[in-house]
Design a protein around this motif. Structure first.
Motif, short mmCIF file in Angstrom:
data_model
loop_
_atom_site.label_atom_id
_atom_site.label_comp_id
_atom_site.label_asym_id
_atom_site.label_seq_id
_atom_site.Cartn_x
_atom_site.Cartn_y
_atom_site.Cartn_z
N LEU A 209 -35.35 4.79 4.66
CA LEU A 209 -36.50 3.88 4.67
C LEU A 209 -37.76 4.68 5.00
O LEU A 209 -37.71 5.59 5.81
CB LEU A 209 -36.32 2.80 5.74
CG LEU A 209 -35.36 1.66 5.44
CD1 LEU A 209 -35.20 0.80 6.69
CD2 LEU A 209 -35.89 0.80 4.30
N PRO A 210 -38.89 4.30 4.39
CA PRO A 210 -40.12 4.99 4.79
C PRO A 210 -40.45 4.63 6.24
O PRO A 210 -40.09 3.56 6.71
CB PRO A 210 -41.17 4.41 3.84
CG PRO A 210 -40.60 3.13 3.35
CD PRO A 210 -39.10 3.26 3.40
N THR A 211 -41.08 5.54 6.95
CA THR A 211 -41.41 5.23 8.34
C THR A 211 -42.74 4.49 8.42
O THR A 211 -43.01 3.81 9.40
CB THR A 211 -41.49 6.51 9.20
OG1 THR A 211 -42.31 7.44 8.51
CG2 THR A 211 -40.10 7.10 9.39
N VAL A 212 -43.57 4.64 7.43
CA VAL A 212 -44.75 3.77 7.36
C VAL A 212 -44.80 3.16 5.97
O VAL A 212 -44.46 3.78 4.97
CB VAL A 212 -46.08 4.52 7.59
CG1 VAL A 212 -46.24 4.87 9.05
CG2 VAL A 212 -46.19 5.74 6.72
N SER A 213 -45.18 1.89 5.92
CA SER A 213 -45.33 1.23 4.64
C SER A 213 -46.75 0.71 4.58
O SER A 213 -47.25 0.13 5.55
CB SER A 213 -44.35 0.07 4.53
OG SER A 213 -44.72 -0.76 3.45
N LEU B 124 -28.83 5.10 12.73
CA LEU B 124 -29.15 4.36 11.51
C LEU B 124 -28.20 4.78 10.38
O LEU B 124 -27.71 5.90 10.35
CB LEU B 124 -30.60 4.61 11.08
CG LEU B 124 -31.69 4.02 11.97
CD1 LEU B 124 -33.06 4.31 11.36
CD2 LEU B 124 -31.52 2.51 12.16
N SER B 125 -27.98 3.86 9.45
CA SER B 125 -27.20 4.17 8.26
C SER B 125 -27.99 5.14 7.37
O SER B 125 -29.19 5.36 7.60
CB SER B 125 -26.94 2.89 7.47
OG SER B 125 -28.18 2.38 6.99
N ALA B 126 -27.32 5.66 6.36
CA ALA B 126 -28.03 6.54 5.42
C ALA B 126 -29.20 5.79 4.78
O ALA B 126 -30.30 6.32 4.64
CB ALA B 126 -27.06 7.04 4.35
N TRP B 127 -28.98 4.52 4.44
CA TRP B 127 -30.06 3.71 3.85
C TRP B 127 -31.19 3.57 4.86
O TRP B 127 -32.36 3.72 4.53
CB TRP B 127 -29.52 2.34 3.43
CG TRP B 127 -30.50 1.51 2.65
CD1 TRP B 127 -30.76 1.59 1.32
CD2 TRP B 127 -31.35 0.46 3.15
NE1 TRP B 127 -31.71 0.66 0.96
CE2 TRP B 127 -32.08 -0.05 2.07
CE3 TRP B 127 -31.54 -0.10 4.42
CZ2 TRP B 127 -33.01 -1.09 2.21
CZ3 TRP B 127 -32.46 -1.12 4.57
CH2 TRP B 127 -33.19 -1.62 3.46
N GLY B 128 -30.82 3.25 6.11
CA GLY B 128 -31.84 3.08 7.16
C GLY B 128 -32.66 4.35 7.35
O GLY B 128 -33.87 4.29 7.57
N LEU C 273 -40.49 3.17 -3.66
CA LEU C 273 -39.92 3.22 -2.31
C LEU C 273 -38.56 2.53 -2.27
O LEU C 273 -37.63 3.02 -1.63
CB LEU C 273 -40.88 2.55 -1.31
CG LEU C 273 -42.17 3.31 -0.99
CD1 LEU C 273 -43.06 2.48 -0.08
CD2 LEU C 273 -41.86 4.65 -0.34
N THR C 274 -38.44 1.38 -2.96
CA THR C 274 -37.16 0.66 -2.97
C THR C 274 -36.07 1.51 -3.61
O THR C 274 -34.95 1.59 -3.11
CB THR C 274 -37.33 -0.67 -3.72
OG1 THR C 274 -38.30 -1.46 -3.03
CG2 THR C 274 -36.02 -1.45 -3.79
N ALA D 67 -44.26 0.41 -4.57
CA ALA D 67 -43.22 -0.37 -3.89
C ALA D 67 -41.88 -0.21 -4.60
O ALA D 67 -40.84 -0.09 -3.95
CB ALA D 67 -43.63 -1.83 -3.83
#
Lengths: 498, 498
Positions: free
Chosen positions: A116-120, A109-113, A232-233, A229
Motif C-alpha cells: 500500500l502507498p504510505t501517502v495517498s 502487515l501482509s504483502a498487500w499491506g 496504485l490499486t 488511482a
C-alpha cells in the motif's frame, strides 16, 4: 491495599490517569478481588507521593465506572465485576488522548499491506479555496437536488422490504436494468442486466477485477501517462505495471507486446484519455480488440467522461464494437456515476464478459455484500424517468461554456505560459495544461494556494514526470466568472503578459 | 460484395443475427471498406440460401445503426465509420441474449479468485415466505422511516459541498465523532474519532483487516462454530483457519495455541457468540487479552448484537477492558448498523489500534475510496439527536417480547422436538435450535418452505456438522402472532405433540 501502582513522572500521561489505570489493572487481573478494601485516598496519596486530589480523581472515576463501591463510613471496596456497568466516560476524556508508545505493526502487515502507498493524495479531501480548479468534480451547483430529494423520499416511503433488508450482491435488478438500457441507447453497449455488477465506483471496479485476475508478478498494461488511482490499486495487487505510450490517437496499439508472458489486462480510458484528454481512434479500437483476442488479454475499458462530449460524436465503446466477433468477451466495461451525478454517491458498475460475472459477483459478495439499496433505487428511478439524460444534456451545455471560458482566459491572460495538451479534445471535466515557468510543479501549486487558487498537479500520472509543471485544470465545478477571475489571478501571480 | 458470411444452421443464434454479425464484422475489419457497395438483399439471400426477409432484417439493423447507408435507387453502401452513430438497440434485443460458447476464464483467475466459493448462500436474497424466521434481519416495520426521511431530506437540502464531493476515506468527521461518543457511553470503548474507520459493514471490515494482515498460509483462529461469512472471507484470503472450541462461557481460551507460528488474528463474537448465542465471560475476556498480548495476536472483536440484550447487563467489550494495559493495542473492534438500523444501509466501522489506522484507512482508500456521504451524514444526525438510542430502547422491548413468544411457542408446540442451544442467552435476533427429527437439515428446510416457513440452516457454521438439523431461528422481523402461527404450522408439519 498492598498492590504496586507504577508511576512514571516523566510520562506525558497525567498522574491521575496513571493511578486510575494502575488500580483498574489490579482489579481486572485479580490482585484486588471483588470485595477487597482499597487503601484510603489519604493513605494511597502518601504511599505514592502524589497530591490527595490526584487520588481523589482516580477513585471518583473508578467508582463512577462501577469498579469500586463506597460503603458509607467504611471506605472503598472492589465491586462485583460480573455486573460491571459500562463506563460512561465520553470519548473526549483526556485519558483517551494520552500518547502510548507505538508498537511496530508494520512488520506484521501482509504483502498487500506492505505494498500500500504510505501517502495517498486523496485520503482526505483538500481544503477548498476560492478558486479550486477541481479535476474530477462535476457542477454540484447544477445538480437537481429537488428532484433527487423527491425520488429518494418516494423510494424511502415505499418501505419495501427489499429496500431495507439485505439485497442481491450484483445490484438491485431495477438499477441493473436501467443501466443496461442506458448503455444500449447511449454507448451502443449491448449487454443483459445479468452481465452488470454494481460497485462502489471505479476504484472498487478496478480493485475487484485485479483481485479476481491478478497475482503478484503478473504483467498488466497501462497507458502512459495514466490515472494514478488505478496505478496504485494495480501496484498494491502486486502487478508488474508496464506503461504503453499514448499519442494523439490514444494508446499506441503497435507498442503492445505480442510475445512473452501474456498480460492479465490492459487498462484504457478510450473516451477521454486520462490525463491527456485524447480519444482512442476507431482504427486503434479495432486493432486493440484484435490484439486482445490474439493474446487472450482482458481489456478494462474505463469509459469515464464518455457522456461529456461537447463537439464531435462519440466513438463507439470497445465493448460495443467487440460483439461483432468473439472479442467482445475480452472487454470489461467500467462506468461511474461520480462524474455525471455526484462523487459522494459512490456508485459505479462493470459490464463483464459472461464468464467473469460469477467470480466478480462473488468477490463483491465477500468483500462488502452489496451497494446501499436506497441509493441504487433512487438512481434507478432518476434514470427510468428521464432525469438522468436531461441532466446530462444540461451539464453538457454548461461544461461547453465553462470549457470555452477557460480556454479564452488562458489564451488572453497567459498565452506564452499555459499550453493546453496537444491531444486534448472537447470533452470531459478538465484539461491538462503545461506551464512554461521556472519553478517546480510543487512550488507552483503552493504559490497558487497562497492566493486562493487550488490546482491539481499531474506529475503522478507520468512514468517520467515532464520537466515543466503540468496541471490538471478542472473547469466543471466553477462558474465562468470565477474561471476567468481565477486565471487572471494566476496570470498575475506568474507575471504573465503585461 | 464478395465476403464470406459464415452461417451455422445448428446454432441457437437466429440466422438473421448471424447475417447481421457477419456483415458487421466484414465492415469493422475492413474487408468491406467505407463506401463499398453491399450485395443486394435478393442476391445475398440467394447466395446464402436463406429467406429474403432474413437478409432484410439484418440490413435494416445495419442501416439503423449507421454501418450502412442507402443511396436512393442505387443500393446499400458501407457508411463513414469515423462518424459511426451509436446503435439505439435496447438491451432486451434478442441478439443480446443469444448463447455464445463459454471460454474457460477460470484458468486465468488469480489465486484469490480461485479460492472464492463457487456458491454463496447470500449472493441473491432468498424469496420471502409467509413465515420467514430471518436470522440477521431486524424489525424493519419498527424502523422510524419518517424521522429517517426528515433527517435525510435535511442533510440533502443543506447542499453542503462536502456532502456531494469526494470525502475523507476514513469517514465523515461528524459520523466518526458520533460513533466514538456512542461507544464510550454504551460499550465503555474509549477511542478517539481518529481511530475509527467507517466501512460498508462487517464483511468489508473483516476483508480489509485480512487484506492488510493475512498472507496465504498464515494461521487465523476462529470460534467453532463460527460465522460462515467471516470464515469464507478469511479462507479466500488464503488463511489457515484453525477452529477453537466454544463452551457456555464462550471461546475456550485454554485451547488457544501458546507455541508454533503465531496466528495473525483471532476472530471472536463475544457479546453474542455466532451462532450459539453465548457470552464470553469476564474472566475469559481478561485471559484472552493476556494471551493476545503474550503471543502478539490481534483480537478481532465482532461485537454484533451487543446493543440487543434483554436481561443481564452487558459485559464490557474487549476493547474497553484492553486499555487497562497495553493489550488494548491488540483489539480491532468491529461494529455494524445492519442489525440496529437496517441491513441495506451498508454501514459499519472498525475501531483500530493506533498503528493500524494508517494501513486500514489506506486500504479503504484504494479499494473504494469512502462510504456514501449522505448516508453517513444521516446516521450521524440520527445518533446526535438521540434517535438512535431511542430506537434501540424501543426495539429491545419489542425483541424481548418476540423472543419470549418464540420460546413459549417452541415449549408448547414441540417440547420434544425443538431444543434451544444450551449456551443461548437472552440477547440478539435469533436462537440456535436443534431439531430432534429424522430428516436432514436440507430436507427440513425444504419441507418447511413448501408450507410457507422460511428457515436458515446452521450446518455451515460447524467444522463437523451435528447429526441432527440445527436451525437459526430469527424472531426479530416477525410479529408475535406470526411467530406463534409459524411455529404451530412447523409443529404440525413435524407431527409434534398431540
Amino acid at each position: 491495599m498492598d498492590v504496586l501502582i507504577p508511576l512514571d513522572r516523566a510520562a506525558e500521561q497525567p498522574l491521575r490517569d496513571q493511578v486510575y489505570t494502575g488500580v483498574r489493572a489490579a482489579i481486572l487481573d485479580g490482585r484486588l478481588p471483588p470485595g477487597a478494601r482499597l487503601a484510603s485516598m489519604r493513605e494511597l496519596a502518601r504511599q505514592l507521593g502524589v497530591a490527595r486530589f490526584t487520588v481523589d480523581d482516580a477513585y471518583d472515576r473508578l467508582a463512577s465506572e462501577g469498579y469500586t463501591e463506597g460503603r458509607r463510613g467504611s471506605g472503598t471496596y472492589v465491586g462485583d465485576l460480573q455486573a460491571l456497568p459500562i463506563p460512561p466516560q465520553p470519548a473526549s476524556h483526556p485519558a483517551n488522548r494520552a500518547e502510548r508508545p507505538a508498537r511496530d505493526w508494520h512488520v506484521k502487515l501482509s504483502a498487500w499491506g506492505k505494498r500500500l502507498p504510505t501517502v495517498s493524495p486523496d485520503l482526505e479531501p483538500e481544503p477548498r479555496l476560492t478558486f479550486t480548479f477541481d479535476t474530477g468534480t462535476p457542477a454540484l451547483d447544477a445538480f437537481p437536488t429537488a428532484i433527487w430529494q423527491r425520488l429518494q423520499a418516494r423510494e424511502t416511503r415505499k418501505q419495501e422490504h427489499a429496500h431495507f433488508d439485505y439485497g442481491a450482491s450484483p445490484g438491485l435488478p431495477a438499477f441493473r436494468g436501467a443501466i443496461a438500457d442506458y448503455l444500449a441507447r447511449s454507448r451502443g453497449v449491448r449487454c443483459t442486466p445479468e452481465q452488470i455488477v454494481v460497485t462502489s465506483g471505479t476504484r472498487q471496479s478496478i480493485d475487484l477485477l485485479a483481485r479476481i485476475l491478478v497475482d503478484p508478478g503478473d504483467p498488466v498494461l497501462m497507458e502512459d501517462p495514466w490515472y494514478p488511482a488505478t496505478r496504485l490499486t494495480l501496484s498494491a495487487a502486486g502487478a508488474q505495471v508496464r506503461p504503453i505510450p499514448v499519442d494523439g490517437d490514444g494508446l499506441c496499439v503497435d507498442a503492445l507486446p505480442e510475445h512473452g508472458t501474456p498480460a492479465k489486462m490492459v487498462c484504457v480510458t478510450p473516451s477521454h484519455q486520462y490525463p491527456t484528454g485524447g480519444v482512442l481512434s476507431l482504427p486503434r479500437r479495432l486493432a486493440l480488440l484484435q490484439w486482445a483476442e490474439r493474446t487472450g488479454t482482458l481489456i478494462v475499458e474505463d469509459d469515464y467522461d464518455s457522456e461529456l462530449r461537447y463537439g464531435a460524436r462519440p466513438v463507439p465503446a470497445l465493448a460495443a464494437l467487440g460483439d461483432a466477433g468473439p472479442a467482445g468477451r475480452n472487454v470489461a466495461y467500467v462506468g461511474t456515476f461520480s462524474k455525471v451525478l455526484f462523487p459522494a454517491l459512490r456508485l459505479g458498475y462493470v459490464v463483464l464478459p459472461p464468464d467473469l460475472v460469477g467470480p466478480f459477483a462473488m468477490a463483491k459478495n465477500l468483500t462488502d455484500r452489496h451497494a446501499p439499496t436506497l441509493l441504487q433505487a433512487t438512481v434507478a428511478a432518476f434514470m427510468a424517468e428521464g432525469h438522468f439524460e436531461r441532466h446530462l444534456a444540461r451539464t453538457r451545455r454548461l461544461y461547453a461554456g465553462r470549457q470555452a471560458a477557460l480556454l479564452d482566459a488562458l489564451a488572453s491572460e497567459m498565452p506564452d505560459i499555459a499550453d493546453r495538451h496537444p491531444y486534448a479534445t472537447s470533452a470531459g471535466l478538465h484539461f491538462l495544461v503545461r506551464f512554461a515557468v521556472e519553478c517546480s510543479e510543487e512550488e507552483l501549486i503552493r504559490r497558487a494556494a497562497a492566493v486562493g487558487i487550488g490546482l491539481d498537479g499531474a506529475s503522478s500520472c507520468f512514468v517520467t514526470p515532464p520537466s515543466k509543471p503540468h496541471i490538471l485544470l478542472g473547469y466543471a465545478a466553477l462558474p465562468e466568472e470565477q474561471i476567468r477571475e481565477g486565471i487572471r489571478r494566476l496570470a498575475d501571480l506568474l507575471g504573465a503578459g503585461g
